[in-house]
Design a protein around this motif. Structure first.
Motif, PDB file in Angstrom:
ATOM      1  N   MET A   1     125.623  24.546   8.262  1.00  0.00           N
ATOM      2  CA  MET A   1     124.172  24.389   8.191  1.00  0.00           C
ATOM      3  C   MET A   1     123.467  25.721   8.400  1.00  0.00           C
ATOM      4  SD  MET A   1     123.723  20.718  10.109  1.00  0.00           S
ATOM      5  CE  MET A   1     122.005  20.400   9.692  1.00  0.00           C
TER       6      MET A   1
ATOM      7  N   PHE B   1     119.208  17.368   3.769  1.00  0.00           N
ATOM      8  CA  PHE B   1     120.577  17.449   4.267  1.00  0.00           C
ATOM      9  C   PHE B   1     121.584  17.527   3.134  1.00  0.00           C
ATOM     10  CE2 PHE B   1     120.023  12.861   4.043  1.00  0.00           C
ATOM     11  CZ  PHE B   1     121.228  12.413   3.530  1.00  0.00           C
TER      12      PHE B   1
ATOM     13  N   PHE C   1     123.603  20.908   2.139  1.00  0.00           N
ATOM     14  CA  PHE C   1     124.812  21.373   2.807  1.00  0.00           C
ATOM     15  C   PHE C   1     126.092  20.900   2.121  1.00  0.00           C
ATOM     16  CE2 PHE C   1     121.482  20.651   6.053  1.00  0.00           C
ATOM     17  CZ  PHE C   1     121.141  21.980   6.230  1.00  0.00           C
TER      18      PHE C   1
ATOM     19  N   ALA D   1     125.995  14.612   8.932  1.00  0.00           N
ATOM     20  CA  ALA D   1     124.752  15.336   8.659  1.00  0.00           C
ATOM     21  C   ALA D   1     123.593  14.363   8.465  1.00  0.00           C
ATOM     22  CB  ALA D   1     124.910  16.220   7.425  1.00  0.00           C
TER      23      ALA D   1
END
Length: 72
Positions: A9, A28, A31, A45
């Motif tokens: 991240m 998210f 990532f 995540a």
């Protein structure tokens, strides 16, 4: 959050900030590749983003980086 996801991240946030500036937003999904090659990491995540912190779909990368570095 496991160290692998935390490092990923921060690296992605750094890259996005470097190429698009301080105000760049991301979700998210930023990532992960366009394929679901690690569903457990993706769910980790998503849980951190949606359930734990109830973040909007897009959040400034600098804010995410700060949260991850502070171990929130």
């Amino acid at each position: 959050m496991r160290a692998e996801l935390r490092a990923k991240m921060i690296k992605v946030c750094d890259g996005k900030i470097a190429t698009k500036g301080e105000n760049v937003g991301l979700s998210f999904y930023a990532f992960f590749a366009n394929k679901n090659d690690d569903p457990a990491l993706l769910m980790e995540a998503a849980t951190w983003w949606i359930e734990t912190h109830q973040l909007d779909h897009f959040v400034k990368a600098r804010i995410i980086k700060e949260m991850v570095q502070q171990n929130l």
